[in-house]
Structure formats: C-alpha cells, structure tokens
Design a protein around this motif. Structure first.
Motif, PDB file in Angstrom:
ATOM      1  N   LYS A   1       0.896  -1.198  -0.152  1.00 36.59           N
ATOM      2  CA  LYS A   1      -0.114   0.060  -0.092  1.00 36.59           C
ATOM      3  C   LYS A   1       0.825   1.211   0.018  1.00 36.59           C
ATOM      4  CE  LYS A   1      -4.090  -1.913   0.409  1.00 36.59           C
ATOM      5  NZ  LYS A   1      -3.431  -3.529   0.232  1.00 36.59           N
ATOM      6  N   PRO A   2       0.343   2.296  -0.578  1.00 32.74           N
ATOM      7  CA  PRO A   2       1.078   3.585  -0.531  1.00 32.74           C
ATOM      8  C   PRO A   2       1.447   3.908   0.997  1.00 32.74           C
ATOM      9  CG  PRO A   2      -0.842   3.911  -1.799  1.00 32.74           C
ATOM     10  CD  PRO A   2      -0.979   2.655  -1.214  1.00 32.74           C
ATOM     11  N   GLY A   3       2.639   4.457   1.288  1.00 39.37           N
ATOM     12  CA  GLY A   3       3.136   4.872   2.553  1.00 39.37           C
ATOM     13  C   GLY A   3       4.040   3.730   3.135  1.00 39.37           C
ATOM     14  N   MET A   4       3.792   2.430   2.832  1.00 33.91           N
ATOM     15  CA  MET A   4       4.672   1.592   3.275  1.00 33.91           C
ATOM     16  C   MET A   4       6.078   1.481   2.736  1.00 33.91           C
ATOM     17  SD  MET A   4       2.510  -2.015   3.017  1.00 33.91           S
ATOM     18  CE  MET A   4       1.041  -2.435   3.862  1.00 33.91           C
ATOM     19  N   LYS A   5       6.999   1.264   3.522  1.00 36.52           N
ATOM     20  CA  LYS A   5       8.550   0.775   3.025  1.00 36.52           C
ATOM     21  C   LYS A   5       8.437  -0.405   2.311  1.00 36.52           C
ATOM     22  CE  LYS A   5      10.653   4.428   5.109  1.00 36.52           C
ATOM     23  NZ  LYS A   5      11.227   5.494   4.313  1.00 36.52           N
TER      24      LYS A   5
END
Length: 462
Positions: free
Chosen positions: A194-198
């Motif tokens: 998901k967006p925002g994950m590393k």
C-alpha cells in the motif's frame, strides 16, 4: 534425519551415469562447510553444494565424497557427530546410516581423505567457488592455491552439466513445488503493498510466505520502486502513488530446487497510461518468446524474438523510428533491454553457473558476444526436452544510460530522443516465469500467477 531425500536408486543411478560418462578417474567432490558470519559460531544459514546434493543428497556440512570410476565404487567421507555436537545441535544418524540411504556402502573419516588421495592419479574436481574449498583442495592435492582455479576438470564439468541440464519427472515435481511457493510470495505482495509503506515491509511479507511453507529464499529479494536497477537489493524507499513496484523473488524448497518469478505492479490501484503501454509491451515480449519455445530452437533466437517485439512496440509508441530490422541489427533494443531473456534453473537459481556460464549456457565451440546487451545473455544454447529455464523480458529506462546515448547522439537515426526523454524517470518493468521444454513445445512450471494488466489491477483494487 533432518532432511528429505529422493529414493536410494535416484542417487545410485546418477553416480552410475557419471561414471559411464567419465569412464576413468578419481572424481572428488567437496561438500560445503558452515561459514561464520561475524565469528565462528554465528554462521550464515548452511547451504550444501548443489552438485554434492545431486549425487549424494546428504544435506549436512563437513562431508566429501569420491566416485572412483576405475574401481566402480563410491566412498563418503565424514565423521559421526560428537557428544559436544549433540549437545549444541542435536543428534544425527551415523555416517553409515546416511550413506546407506543414498546407496553408498563404504564410508571413512574425513581425516582419511588426504591419505586416500596421496597415491592416486587422475584426480578430477569441479571449479571451487568458495575460498575454504580452494584451500582444502590445495592441501589435499599438494598444489599451489593459484593452480587450483586452473586445474579443474573440463571433462567433469561437461559430464555434470550433461546430466543436470535435463530434469527428471521427480525433479520437475520439486521445481513445481518451489514455483508454487514463489507464486504465493508474489500474490501476497500484490495483496499487501500500500502507499506509505516501506519496501522492507513488503519484503518481510514475501519472506514470511516462503518460510511459512517450509521453504527459504532461493536468492536475495529484489523489491524496489527503482526497477531500472537490475539487481536492486535496497529496501528503504517509501511506496508512493504513481510508483511501479518490481519484485523479483523466488523460493527454494526443502530439497533446494528453486523458483524464480518476477512481477511489476502499480503502487496505486491502476497503471498510468504510460505504464500500461510499457507493461503491455513487456507482456507481448514474453508471450511471443513463450510461443517460440520448442526443442531445437536456440535461446539466443528466442531472445531475438523478444528484442524485435520490443523494437516494434517502441516504434508504435514513437520512441523509436526507422526500419525495425535495421534497428535490431544495430542493437537499438539494448538501450531498454540490457540483460538476457533468461537462464537455466534447477538446484541453483542460476543453475550450474558455478561450473562456468559459457559451459552451461552455450554450445561447445560457440563464443559469447562482447557487445553491450548481448554479452549479458546467460543462456543462448539449443533448447532440448527436459531443460528448465526462466523467461524474463524487461524494459528499463536507466537515466545514466539515456544521458550517455543522448549526449553522444548514439543511433539517433533510430531513436526519437525528444520522445524518449519523457520516459527518463519511468523506472523499469520485468515479468518472469519458469518453463520446461517438452517434446512439442514448453510448459510453465508451478501454479498460475496473474501477469496480465487487467488481472493485476483487479488484485490491486480488491
């Protein structure tokens, strides 16, 4: 026993075939040792030598073996575990018991190996890839360390490759299992990212699936939003909308047969229009290559089919111009596709490449090209029934490479640089599956893993 084996007759027949191929000589095989990570008792995960596994099956450190083609006998060298060893690592069956499980009747202490070899002639060995085995061979054979890398047996290399290149039904079953785990690893990533994950959060999920199913990683995970870097093992970037996430990851199962799959999917739920164009072109490269697979075709020809498909697609997009065949003859595709279409796979993810890429991937008497792009073809040989390999086309927009060609105005009769520069920060796309050549064509190994754009978008939207 802590490891699984094929039936005794599998190993017995493999050794018999090798003796028949070699006809004479003392064939010396060193297993691998445990290697300290930062001190002697804190070791890297143990990985047995793949050729040792192929002929002897026993997956523990500290072993060596002799196949005496003259006397038609095999000797396994190793020592029973000590009491101290039992305390720290638990009990193991005796050497005699383990040897019996793989059809070997004669065993000896590892300390007896040097004496056994001291009065023998025509000792043949494979090129050692680990420094500790180079040192061992230097001592065992009373040769300078520098000579060990030169005095390996080319005849033995060719004999081993001649066997290991063709996978039995038993081996294909193990490879299917490894590819199944590998497919689950990729599907988990598609569902999780998901967006925002590393990147490392997604990599952790990929690794988790491999270990949950009793496997391990066949090679370090490539998982990156910078897919233009072919072997990118950095996992510190943050996923953001608009990124493509390229994941090249595979499992090896408990018998150490490998899978090697790649997918590239959007961090957003959908590909952008520009991403769709490039992704669909890579899929077309892949499908055209797969359609061409059959006994008798060279993999260099199949690579050429993928490259010509790339050129045709780039002409349609306006990134290239001019005559497609002339562009191919001038290697224009190497600006976008710098590696080979695939490599052999089996007990190693790059199967047998420790024996020499030229011997594994090329016909005897043929030479590798030294030209950019073409020099990176690991596999170019004629395909035959039972061979297993990867099919992994890619398109990469590497800013440094684009700048170099642009500043030199290289091949500007074929390249529309004004259009190309719009893709400079695109990154890269690679898609990869594993195949076996059949009598009439080829078959994909392992369960189906979605690869078409609509399938992947459906997973990303769910």
């Amino acid at each position: 026993m802590h490891f699984r084996l094929f039936a005794e007759e599998v190993y017995t027949q493999r050794r018999k075939s090798l003796m028949e191929s070699m006809q004479s000589g003392i064939l010396l095989f060193l297993g691998n040792e445990e290697v300290g990570m930062n001190y002697a008792d804190n070791t890297y995960p143990f990985r047995q030598d793949s050729t040792f596994l192929y002929y002897f099956g026993i997956d523990i450190p500290g072993l060596a073996a002799i196949i005496d083609a003259d006397a038609q006998q095999t000797i396994l060298f190793g020592d029973d575990i000590s009491l101290d060893g039992v305390i720290w690592t638990g009990p193991l069956p005796t050497m005699a018991y383990m040897a019996d499980q793989v059809g070997i009747s004669k065993t000896a202490s590892i300390s007896e190996l040097a004496g056994y070899l001291s009065n023998k002639k025509n000792i043949q060995y494979l090129p050692p890839y680990r420094a500790v085995n180079q040192i061992k061979l230097s001592s065992l054979l009373n040769q300078p360390l520098g000579k060990i890398k030169e005095n390996f047996s080319l005849k033995l290399i060719k004999a081993v490759i001649g066997q290991r290149s063709f996978k039995s039904a038993l081996e294909l079953t193990e490879m299917e299992a490894a590819c199944d785990i590998s497919a689950d690893m990729h599907l988990a990533a598609m569902q999780y990212a998901k967006p925002g994950m590393k990147e490392y959060e997604v990599a952790a999920q990929v690794r988790k699936v491999a270990y949950e199913q009793g496997g391990a990683l066949a090679y370090p995970i490539i998982l990156t939003v910078n897919g233009e870097t072919l072997h990118n093992h950095y996992h510190g970037n943050t996923l953001a909308p608009g990124h493509l996430l390229l994941i090249d990851a595979g499992a090896e199962n408990d018998l150490h047969y490998a899978g090697d799959l790649t997918r590239t999917f959007p961090v957003s739920s959908k590909y952008s229009e520009q991403q769709k164009d490039i992704y669909n072109l890579v899929i077309k490269m892949m499908d055209n290559a797969i359609d061409a697979l059959k006994p008798g075709i060279t993999y260099k020809e199949v690579h050429g089919i993928a490259a010509k498909t790339l050129i045709g697609g780039m002409l349609d997009l306006g990134i290239l111009k001019g005559n497609a065949e002339e562009a191919f003859q001038n290697d224009v595709h190497t600006l976008f596709f710098q590696h080979g279409l695939g490599h052999m796979i089996g007990l190693d993810v790059h199967d047998m490449e420790d024996l020499g890429e030229l011997h594994v991937g090329y016909e005897e008497g043929t030479q590798k090209s030294k030209a950019f792009g073409w020099k990176s073809l690991r596999l170019a040989r004629t395909l035959q029934t039972g061979m297993t390999f990867t099919v992994e086309p890619g398109i990469y927009f590497i800013p440094t490479l684009i700048d170099r060609w642009y500043n030199e105005r290289k091949l500007e009769q074929f390249i529309n640089y004004e259009e190309l520069l719009k893709y400079k920060n695109f990154s890269g796309v690679r898609v990869e599956d594993n195949y076996v050549i059949t009598d009439t064509g080829a078959r994909k190994l392992g369960k189906y893993l979605p690869k078409y754009l609509s399938e992947i978008e459906a997973i990303r939207e769910s």
